[in-house]
Design a protein around this motif. Structure first.
Motif, PDB file in Angstrom:
ATOM      1  N   LEU A 171     -14.709 -24.093  66.295  1.00  0.00           N
ATOM      2  CA  LEU A 171     -14.184 -23.146  67.136  1.00  0.00           C
ATOM      3  C   LEU A 171     -15.372 -21.608  66.900  1.00  0.00           C
ATOM      4  O   LEU A 171     -15.325 -20.896  67.400  1.00  0.00           O
ATOM      5  CB  LEU A 171     -12.765 -22.334  66.204  1.00  0.00           C
ATOM      6  N   PHE A 172     -15.973 -22.056  66.398  1.00  0.00           N
ATOM      7  CA  PHE A 172     -17.895 -21.397  66.386  1.00  0.00           C
ATOM      8  C   PHE A 172     -17.386 -19.573  65.860  1.00  0.00           C
ATOM      9  O   PHE A 172     -17.475 -19.113  66.447  1.00  0.00           O
ATOM     10  CB  PHE A 172     -17.831 -21.154  68.416  1.00  0.00           C
ATOM     11  N   PHE A 173     -16.723 -19.709  64.165  1.00  0.00           N
ATOM     12  CA  PHE A 173     -16.484 -18.707  63.980  1.00  0.00           C
ATOM     13  C   PHE A 173     -17.636 -17.675  63.584  1.00  0.00           C
ATOM     14  O   PHE A 173     -17.542 -15.932  63.626  1.00  0.00           O
ATOM     15  CB  PHE A 173     -15.923 -18.716  62.515  1.00  0.00           C
ATOM     16  N   ALA A 174     -18.771 -18.787  63.571  1.00  0.00           N
ATOM     17  CA  ALA A 174     -19.746 -17.445  63.052  1.00  0.00           C
ATOM     18  C   ALA A 174     -20.592 -16.763  63.831  1.00  0.00           C
ATOM     19  O   ALA A 174     -21.365 -15.416  64.408  1.00  0.00           O
ATOM     20  CB  ALA A 174     -21.146 -18.806  62.952  1.00  0.00           C
ATOM     21  N   HIS A 175     -19.969 -17.038  65.498  1.00  0.00           N
ATOM     22  CA  HIS A 175     -20.818 -16.747  66.674  1.00  0.00           C
ATOM     23  C   HIS A 175     -19.701 -15.503  67.495  1.00  0.00           C
ATOM     24  O   HIS A 175     -20.055 -14.951  68.282  1.00  0.00           O
ATOM     25  CB  HIS A 175     -20.801 -17.234  67.530  1.00  0.00           C
ATOM     26  N   ALA A 176     -18.588 -14.864  66.795  1.00  0.00           N
ATOM     27  CA  ALA A 176     -17.208 -14.066  66.739  1.00  0.00           C
ATOM     28  C   ALA A 176     -17.070 -12.955  65.696  1.00  0.00           C
ATOM     29  O   ALA A 176     -16.294 -13.492  64.463  1.00  0.00           O
ATOM     30  CB  ALA A 176     -15.895 -14.832  67.791  1.00  0.00           C
ATOM     31  N   ALA A 177     -17.330 -11.857  65.612  1.00  0.00           N
ATOM     32  CA  ALA A 177     -17.044 -10.944  64.074  1.00  0.00           C
ATOM     33  C   ALA A 177     -16.202 -10.793  64.185  1.00  0.00           C
ATOM     34  O   ALA A 177     -14.872 -10.589  64.861  1.00  0.00           O
ATOM     35  CB  ALA A 177     -17.696  -9.861  63.757  1.00  0.00           C
TER      36      ALA A 177
END
Length: 304
Positions: free
Chosen positions: A279-285
């Protein structure tokens, strides 16, 4: 305090970049979470109020065993990926069903284990005479594992790859290689409970003259992306078609819609991930906190 198992696999230990931010976000949301491997026989799943699939990324060669575990876990705790969704979405034959419902999908031919590989490949190439490169991959797969890109001149190498998959009793897929991905990449749109959260760009994964990755999944080049209106519209269409196909009363807890440009520059569906997508949390604050809040709210409700 509600106890949740975030389900990974022994082989994926340390590989899921989403787990650390999700653990922190769940703690802030008042949820007690632990990471547990689906294939660890010592885990007592009944000790958890819920389990959510996150990175069971070795299921592609153990699908029967994995689905048996899902059924077992569902009888012991609340599995937040309903079993019918898991069974449908772990095999990419779902692409044919979505295409039949009007979703523009990357052109795909499925080849079943009882089929002769070389004639099947030659029929595919004859039907796609304008295709200079194509992809061979398993219908049950993840992270580009066992997937490879070929030129038309590599017919016999591709047929051997296809034969290896079929001999292992794995259905395979043949697709034209859409070279727009080399410049534009893929667009992956992430949804929480049917609401758009964020999107990322994936760089091209299948390089010419490179064999399938020897690792659990291929390394990815990820950057944030703002999707186009056309991509947003198609992603909504994909999710609606999937809900219709599965007869779901509500949107899945999470979904990732992977799109790629066709030869005319229009987006089409490459994959729909409803079971275990990054889910690529690191790329969406703030995305991990939004997801944890949704998880807490979901667990307050009785199962549908």
């Amino acid at each position: 305090m509600t106890r949740i198992a975030l389900v990974t696999a022994i082989a994926a230990a340390g590989l899921d970049d989403d787990l650390a931010p999700l653990l922190d976000a769940c703690a802030r949301a008042g949820l007690a979470t632990q990471v547990r491997a689906w294939d660890d026989p010592t885990v007592g799943w009944g000790r958890f109020d819920a389990a959510i699939l996150r990175s069971p990324w070795d299921y592609m060669t153990r699908l029967g065993e994995f689905l048996d575990w899902c059924e077992h876990a569902s009888s012991r705790t609340r599995l937040l990926n309903p079993l019918p969704v898991v069974k449908w979405n772990t095999d990419k034959h779902y692409l044919a069903e979505l295409a039949a419902r009007g979703v523009p999908v990357v052109p795909t031919v499925f080849v079943e284990p009882e089929t002769e590989p070389l004639p099947a490949l030659q029929a595919f190439l004859a039907a796609h005479s304008d295709t200079q490169e194509f992809v061979v991959k398993p219908s049950v797969g993840a992270g580009s594992k066992d997937a490879q890109r070929y030129a038309r001149t590599q017919e016999f190498a591709a047929a051997n790859h296809l034969a290896r998959l079929l001999d292992a009793e794995r259905s395979a897929m043949l697709q034209p290689y859409l070279d727009a991905v080399d410049e534009h990449g893929e667009t992956a749109l992430i949804y929480f409970a049917g609401e758009f959260s964020h999107a990322i760009r994936k760089g091209p994964l299948l390089r010419a003259d490179e064999g399938p990755t020897p690792h659990l999944f291929a390394a990815e080049a990820i950057t944030p992306r703002t999707p186009s209106q056309e991509e947003m519209s198609l992603a909504g269409h994909v999710l609606a078609a999937a809900r219709d196909a599965l007869q779901l009363h509500e949107a899945p807890l999470y979904a990732r819609v992977d799109l790629i440009g066709d030869r005319d520059g229009r987006p089409c569906l490459l994959e729909l991930e409803l079971c275990e997508p990054s889910l690529f949390f690191a790329h969406a604050a703030g995305s991990a906190d939004r997801f944890a809040a949704l998880l807490a709210k979901t667990l307050e409700r009785a199962p549908a």
